[in-house]
Design an enzyme around this catalytic site. Sequence first.
Site, PDB file in Angstrom:
ATOM      1  CB  SER A 185      37.364  53.498  45.430  1.00 45.13           C
ATOM      2  OG  SER A 185      38.147  54.591  45.849  1.00 45.13           O
ATOM      3  CG  HIS A 213      34.315  51.556  43.182  1.00 43.77           C
ATOM      4  ND1 HIS A 213      35.197  50.510  43.085  1.00 43.77           N
ATOM      5  CD2 HIS A 213      35.052  52.683  42.964  1.00 43.77           C
ATOM      6  CE1 HIS A 213      36.414  50.966  42.833  1.00 43.77           C
ATOM      7  NE2 HIS A 213      36.354  52.290  42.757  1.00 43.77           N
ATOM      8  CE  LYS A 244      36.714  51.555  39.430  1.00 42.07           C
ATOM      9  NZ  LYS A 244      38.111  51.177  39.182  1.00 42.07           N
TER      10      LYS A 244
END
Length: 396
Positions: A185, A213, A244
């Site tokens: 990240s 991610h 996300k």
Amino acid sequence: MSIFDKFQQLAATRQELEKSCDAFFNIVMQDIISGTEAIVNGRPTILAGSNNYLGLSFDSDCIDAACGAVRKEGTGTTGSRMANGTFSGHVALEQELAEFFNRQGAIVFSTGYVANLAMLSTLVGPGEIILLDGDCHASIYDGCRMGSAEVHRFRHNDAQDLEKRLRRLEKRNTNILVVVEGLYSMLGDRAPLADIVSVKNKYGAYLLVDEAHSLGVLGANGRGLAEESDVEDGVDFVVGTFSKSLGAIGGFCVSNHPELDLVRYASRPYVFTASSSPSVIASTRMALKILQKRPELRHRLWDNANMLYNKLQDLGFSMGPEPSPIVAVRLEDKAEAFELWNGLLEQGVYVNLMLPPATPDGSCLLRSSVSAGHTLEQMERICEAFTAVRQLTAAA
Ligand SMILES: Cc1ncc(COP(=O)(O)O)c(C=O)c1O
């Protein structure tokens, strides 16, 4: 003596940092204009630090799905999954996640943080071992602390170091869970997953990959780094988040181990917190469909990622090791980091300022994350803002 005495050092550090950049401590998104723009300090600002990789937080179908669910099922579940908090949407989303990942089972959690707390504190118990990459996210560390397994770290992205430790631990003759992330990240670098899978197979360990991610970002179908590296069969547990690329909030774990379902009954972070509200589940289900139906979003995301990475490299910034939607500039000096971050904000661009000890190698980071929702014009404005602040520091 006050209960707050222990915060004095923290207060002094904050006061010192506030002198260089009070904006950092007072950032408020006053008005959200879209997934890529907000009013900050009274000024329209491009959001280049949102992790909104596919730009779905403002997708009209996701919004309609959330509005429909809130009208039909109310604003909250008001209970844990184990009590009154399992709605048909939770079960449907679990089935859809399992299908998407081609896995037998899935569990949905209230956040990605809770997913890691739940999995790591429950899967591995007394006398067993967790071997994690040193740069893993705080939620992974906290999950380890909550459980009672022995915890060892291996050097970031170093499969040889992992093997050395597995070799040493082999004689203990116990279960070992290796934990890594897909895309890391902070610097946006990928784990060497094929090497990690081959090492963990050699020593009969289990592997959990946090694809927070990389879901929707990597792989031909957006399933993450395991898909991109063609090693999905070698990954025992995939953990991820809805906060996300899916533009909402929540977390999950998928696995082919049929016993995954038992984690529900053993895991305090699953049992003792309220489940996700119907609107969140509905928008997440819609976002997962869009992720599958619209691969062009992923392609646009990568065009934007490459554009920013190449531009910042050309400007001479010290960058993370490879292009990715997380574009990180490394700076040694805190004062310079504040100056650049503030300069970008004044240019109407918001990025994340990350300071040690939250950063992997003790450097300060200007961490941008790009989105499929960024238009070419917005990307050009982000690049121009970096060019302007680069000139500022070059002049100083
Ligand atoms: C690698 C990783 N895992 C887990 C999380 C936690 O996810 P959430 O924000 O959904 O709680 C994050 C959040 O940034 C993350 O970066």
